[in-house]
Write a protein that holds these residues in place. Sequence first.
Motif, mmCIF file in Angstrom:
data_model
loop_
_atom_site.group_PDB
_atom_site.id
_atom_site.type_symbol
_atom_site.label_atom_id
_atom_site.label_comp_id
_atom_site.label_asym_id
_atom_site.label_seq_id
_atom_site.Cartn_x
_atom_site.Cartn_y
_atom_site.Cartn_z
ATOM 1 N N SER A 22 -22.784 39.721 4.410
ATOM 2 C CA SER A 22 -23.320 38.796 5.409
ATOM 3 C C SER A 22 -22.206 37.967 6.035
ATOM 4 O O SER A 22 -22.170 37.766 7.248
ATOM 5 C CB SER A 22 -24.355 37.881 4.763
ATOM 6 O OG SER A 22 -24.838 36.948 5.684
ATOM 7 N N ARG A 23 -21.257 37.507 5.201
ATOM 8 C CA ARG A 23 -20.121 36.742 5.720
ATOM 9 C C ARG A 23 -19.264 37.597 6.641
ATOM 10 O O ARG A 23 -18.784 37.125 7.672
ATOM 11 C CB ARG A 23 -19.279 36.175 4.576
ATOM 12 C CG ARG A 23 -19.877 34.941 3.932
ATOM 13 C CD ARG A 23 -18.874 34.255 3.013
ATOM 14 N NE ARG A 23 -18.383 35.102 1.945
ATOM 15 C CZ ARG A 23 -18.993 35.295 0.789
ATOM 16 N NH1 ARG A 23 -20.147 34.702 0.550
ATOM 17 N NH2 ARG A 23 -18.477 36.070 -0.136
ATOM 18 N N LYS A 24 -19.063 38.850 6.272
ATOM 19 C CA LYS A 24 -18.272 39.753 7.115
ATOM 20 C C LYS A 24 -18.953 39.957 8.461
ATOM 21 O O LYS A 24 -18.308 39.959 9.493
ATOM 22 C CB LYS A 24 -18.048 41.096 6.426
ATOM 23 C CG LYS A 24 -17.044 41.049 5.312
ATOM 24 C CD LYS A 24 -16.855 42.408 4.687
ATOM 25 C CE LYS A 24 -15.896 42.345 3.524
ATOM 26 N NZ LYS A 24 -15.739 43.652 2.882
ATOM 27 N N ARG A 25 -20.284 40.137 8.433
ATOM 28 C CA ARG A 25 -21.028 40.309 9.686
ATOM 29 C C ARG A 25 -20.933 39.047 10.527
ATOM 30 O O ARG A 25 -20.737 39.113 11.739
ATOM 31 C CB ARG A 25 -22.487 40.654 9.402
ATOM 32 C CG ARG A 25 -22.719 42.099 9.024
ATOM 33 C CD ARG A 25 -24.200 42.431 9.050
ATOM 34 N NE ARG A 25 -24.994 41.621 8.137
ATOM 35 C CZ ARG A 25 -25.212 41.908 6.857
ATOM 36 N NH1 ARG A 25 -24.695 42.987 6.334
ATOM 37 N NH2 ARG A 25 -25.946 41.121 6.116
ATOM 38 N N GLU A 32 -16.567 38.325 17.963
ATOM 39 C CA GLU A 32 -17.102 38.925 19.185
ATOM 40 C C GLU A 32 -17.566 37.840 20.154
ATOM 41 O O GLU A 32 -17.297 37.920 21.356
ATOM 42 C CB GLU A 32 -18.263 39.858 18.853
ATOM 43 C CG GLU A 32 -18.780 40.622 20.044
ATOM 44 C CD GLU A 32 -19.844 41.619 19.675
ATOM 45 O OE1 GLU A 32 -20.707 41.886 20.533
ATOM 46 O OE2 GLU A 32 -19.838 42.135 18.545
ATOM 47 N N ASP A 33 -18.228 36.814 19.643
ATOM 48 C CA ASP A 33 -18.669 35.694 20.485
ATOM 49 C C ASP A 33 -17.475 34.990 21.123
ATOM 50 O O ASP A 33 -17.507 34.630 22.303
ATOM 51 C CB ASP A 33 -19.475 34.677 19.672
ATOM 52 C CG ASP A 33 -20.869 35.174 19.314
ATOM 53 O OD1 ASP A 33 -21.292 36.215 19.853
ATOM 54 O OD2 ASP A 33 -21.522 34.512 18.485
ATOM 55 N N ALA A 34 -16.423 34.801 20.357
ATOM 56 C CA ALA A 34 -15.228 34.146 20.884
ATOM 57 C C ALA A 34 -14.600 34.995 21.982
ATOM 58 O O ALA A 34 -14.151 34.467 23.005
ATOM 59 C CB ALA A 34 -14.219 33.896 19.762
ATOM 60 N N HIS A 35 -14.605 36.305 21.776
ATOM 61 C CA HIS A 35 -14.039 37.206 22.792
ATOM 62 C C HIS A 35 -14.866 37.148 24.071
ATOM 63 O O HIS A 35 -14.307 37.039 25.166
ATOM 64 C CB HIS A 35 -13.974 38.633 22.258
ATOM 65 C CG HIS A 35 -13.466 39.618 23.249
ATOM 66 N ND1 HIS A 35 -12.155 39.669 23.643
ATOM 67 C CD2 HIS A 35 -14.105 40.582 23.950
ATOM 68 C CE1 HIS A 35 -12.005 40.613 24.541
ATOM 69 N NE2 HIS A 35 -13.171 41.185 24.744
#
Length: 64
Positions: A22-25, A32-35
């Motif tokens: 879950s932490r990895k996801r 991805e959000d930051a990108h």
Amino acid sequence: MADDDKDADAPRKAQVKGAAASRKRQSAAAKEDAHVSQVLRTVYQRAVDEDIPSEMLDLLSKLD
């Protein structure tokens, strides 16, 4: 008796693995959000920096 201890630890191990996954996801999603945020900022800044076309300026001047 030792086999019983292993069976008792199985749900805990599964929970730990699930939490790690879950932490990895979440970490991947955060990256991805930051990108996406960075790309949107770049596109917005390019739009702001564009010159206003002379045709648009002519139309705007006719409104006065």
